[in-house]
Design a protein around this motif. Sequence first.
Motif, PDB file in Angstrom:
ATOM      1  N   UNK A 122       0.863  -1.179   0.000  1.00 26.18           N
ATOM      2  CA  UNK A 122       0.000   0.000   0.000  1.00 26.18           C
ATOM      3  C   UNK A 122       0.901   1.231   0.000  1.00 26.18           C
ATOM      4  N   UNK A 123       0.710   2.101  -0.989  1.00 23.58           N
ATOM      5  CA  UNK A 123       1.574   3.276  -1.063  1.00 23.58           C
ATOM      6  C   UNK A 123       0.903   4.421  -1.799  1.00 23.58           C
ATOM      7  N   UNK A 124       1.433   5.625  -1.550  1.00 21.69           N
ATOM      8  CA  UNK A 124       1.045   6.812  -2.295  1.00 21.69           C
ATOM      9  C   UNK A 124       1.947   6.921  -3.524  1.00 21.69           C
ATOM     10  N   UNK A 125       1.346   7.299  -4.639  1.00 18.37           N
ATOM     11  CA  UNK A 125       2.120   7.435  -5.872  1.00 18.37           C
ATOM     12  C   UNK A 125       1.826   8.777  -6.534  1.00 18.37           C
ATOM     13  N   UNK A 126       2.859   9.555  -6.750  1.00 18.64           N
ATOM     14  CA  UNK A 126       2.710  10.863  -7.405  1.00 18.64           C
ATOM     15  C   UNK A 126       2.588  10.647  -8.908  1.00 18.64           C
ATOM     16  N   UNK A 127       1.366  10.743  -9.395  1.00 16.34           N
ATOM     17  CA  UNK A 127       1.064  10.518 -10.801  1.00 16.34           C
ATOM     18  C   UNK A 127       1.162  11.854 -11.534  1.00 16.34           C
ATOM     19  N   UNK A 128       2.350  12.167 -11.991  1.00 13.84           N
ATOM     20  CA  UNK A 128       2.595  13.478 -12.603  1.00 13.84           C
ATOM     21  C   UNK A 128       1.778  13.696 -13.870  1.00 13.84           C
ATOM     22  N   UNK A 129       1.694  12.740 -14.818  1.00 12.53           N
ATOM     23  CA  UNK A 129       0.916  12.992 -16.046  1.00 12.53           C
ATOM     24  C   UNK A 129      -0.540  13.356 -15.776  1.00 12.53           C
ATOM     25  N   UNK A 130      -1.126  12.793 -14.705  1.00  7.38           N
ATOM     26  CA  UNK A 130      -2.517  13.082 -14.367  1.00  7.38           C
ATOM     27  C   UNK A 130      -2.638  14.114 -13.242  1.00  7.38           C
ATOM     28  N   UNK A 131      -1.503  14.657 -12.797  1.00  8.52           N
ATOM     29  CA  UNK A 131      -1.475  15.658 -11.731  1.00  8.52           C
ATOM     30  C   UNK A 131      -2.284  15.206 -10.519  1.00  8.52           C
ATOM     31  N   UNK A 132      -2.016  14.007 -10.045  1.00  8.21           N
ATOM     32  CA  UNK A 132      -2.728  13.457  -8.898  1.00  8.21           C
ATOM     33  C   UNK A 132      -1.755  12.686  -8.014  1.00  8.21           C
ATOM     34  N   UNK A 133      -2.224  12.344  -6.827  1.00 11.39           N
ATOM     35  CA  UNK A 133      -1.487  11.441  -5.946  1.00 11.39           C
ATOM     36  C   UNK A 133      -2.407  10.248  -5.715  1.00 11.39           C
ATOM     37  N   UNK A 134      -2.021   9.104  -6.225  1.00  9.16           N
ATOM     38  CA  UNK A 134      -2.873   7.920  -6.181  1.00  9.16           C
ATOM     39  C   UNK A 134      -2.560   7.076  -4.948  1.00  9.16           C
ATOM     40  N   UNK A 135      -3.588   6.404  -4.414  1.00  5.55           N
ATOM     41  CA  UNK A 135      -3.410   5.422  -3.353  1.00  5.55           C
ATOM     42  C   UNK A 135      -3.474   4.048  -4.001  1.00  5.55           C
ATOM     43  N   UNK A 136      -2.356   3.347  -4.031  1.00 12.47           N
ATOM     44  CA  UNK A 136      -2.275   2.077  -4.736  1.00 12.47           C
ATOM     45  C   UNK A 136      -2.233   0.918  -3.743  1.00 12.47           C
ATOM     46  N   UNK A 137      -3.013  -0.109  -4.026  1.00 14.57           N
ATOM     47  CA  UNK A 137      -3.065  -1.342  -3.248  1.00 14.57           C
ATOM     48  C   UNK A 137      -2.781  -2.461  -4.236  1.00 14.57           C
ATOM     49  N   UNK A 138      -1.582  -3.035  -4.191  1.00 14.70           N
ATOM     50  CA  UNK A 138      -1.157  -3.903  -5.272  1.00 14.70           C
ATOM     51  C   UNK A 138      -0.099  -4.895  -4.812  1.00 14.70           C
ATOM     52  N   UNK A 139       0.065  -5.970  -5.569  1.00 16.67           N
ATOM     53  CA  UNK A 139       1.167  -6.910  -5.345  1.00 16.67           C
ATOM     54  C   UNK A 139       2.309  -6.659  -6.322  1.00 16.67           C
ATOM     55  N   UNK A 140       2.187  -5.624  -7.130  1.00 18.83           N
ATOM     56  CA  UNK A 140       3.219  -5.237  -8.087  1.00 18.83           C
ATOM     57  C   UNK A 140       4.289  -4.415  -7.369  1.00 18.83           C
ATOM     58  N   UNK A 141       5.526  -4.877  -7.401  1.00 13.04           N
ATOM     59  CA  UNK A 141       6.614  -4.202  -6.680  1.00 13.04           C
ATOM     60  C   UNK A 141       7.472  -3.327  -7.590  1.00 13.04           C
ATOM     61  N   UNK A 143       7.203  -0.403  -8.786  1.00  8.29           N
ATOM     62  CA  UNK A 143       7.278   1.044  -8.550  1.00  8.29           C
ATOM     63  C   UNK A 143       7.796   1.410  -7.157  1.00  8.29           C
ATOM     64  N   UNK A 144       8.116   0.423  -6.341  1.00  8.67           N
ATOM     65  CA  UNK A 144       8.436   0.697  -4.941  1.00  8.67           C
ATOM     66  C   UNK A 144       9.689   1.551  -4.767  1.00  8.67           C
ATOM     67  N   UNK A 145      10.638   1.433  -5.651  1.00 10.58           N
ATOM     68  CA  UNK A 145      11.897   2.158  -5.505  1.00 10.58           C
ATOM     69  C   UNK A 145      11.899   3.504  -6.208  1.00 10.58           C
ATOM     70  N   UNK A 146      10.801   3.861  -6.839  1.00 14.63           N
ATOM     71  CA  UNK A 146      10.741   5.128  -7.559  1.00 14.63           C
ATOM     72  C   UNK A 146      10.607   6.297  -6.587  1.00 14.63           C
ATOM     73  N   UNK A 147      11.130   7.462  -6.975  1.00 15.78           N
ATOM     74  CA  UNK A 147      11.024   8.641  -6.117  1.00 15.78           C
ATOM     75  C   UNK A 147       9.580   9.116  -5.992  1.00 15.78           C
ATOM     76  N   UNK A 148       8.720   8.725  -6.916  1.00 21.29           N
ATOM     77  CA  UNK A 148       7.319   9.121  -6.874  1.00 21.29           C
ATOM     78  C   UNK A 148       6.526   8.380  -5.801  1.00 21.29           C
TER      79      UNK A 148
END
Length: 279
Positions: A122-141, A143-148
């Motif tokens: 569970x993490x916050x993700x800065x979605x720059x193209x959509x100018x939003x901050x998304x709350x992601x609930x996923x088993x996909x790892x 994006x975990x190391x990205x600065x976003x």
Amino acid sequence: MGISYKFMDDCSYGADDINSVFSKLTTQGVSLFNYSDNDNPLIDLNTAVSNFTTSGIEYYNTDSCKLSFISPDEENPFGTFEILPGNAFMYDGSIITIDDNKYDITEQVHSLRLLTNDDIYVYFYRNVPYNSIDILVTNDTSQLELQETVLLGIIDSENKITDKRSFATSKIAPCSGNIVLFGKYDKEFRVIPANTGADRLRFTIKDVFPGAKYVFIRDLCLTIQDVNTATGDELTYTDYPTQLATVHMAANRIGNDVQIWMYTINASVLFSYLQYTIF
């Protein structure tokens, strides 16, 4: 439940927004800026915030944006997963706020659990193209190391939550205190040379806030390590000399807890009701 954002691209903000944000970075909840009406102290607000603080959870609220699980009952056989109220600073200075109603992610967790028994992130993700901050609930790892990304926690197949929040820290030195946890281990114990391997683990301090870096115990400052160990042999120990023997001490984080490890070589040493400070 509700979410709000601050300092997003192409949006207007005023003095109240500036005060409310920077008050999250001070112990007394006050603004770091003094200005009069019609002043314009900051032009590029999100850049100013990013220059002031690292990404992460607001520092002076240890429960901010923490993952919470309410056990199942008759009305809710699956249980309830929530994100507690608080604020998170993203890498570019934008901010997401979970309001006092909390944020329920039960449906997302349940839907994903029907497909897999993998750990859920569970993490916050800065979605720059959509100018939003998304709350992601996923088993996909991926994006975990990205600065976003600001990681909140991991939910395992048995619904156990591992708190993975990191707290935002100021890039300048404000005149304010840190989060400090005081405690005492209320038992007497003896450290003897026969204590080897896992027997060197003396006690565990439960639910220590993720930003903790040091344990101060018996005039000794121990750095909290993050080593996956069952025996303690891989830890780096600090020497604590006594009249009888030198006690070797180490602190190690396992999940949400901090373990205190000790051993001696030549003689035994008795400890009584150890007080500790974590910061």
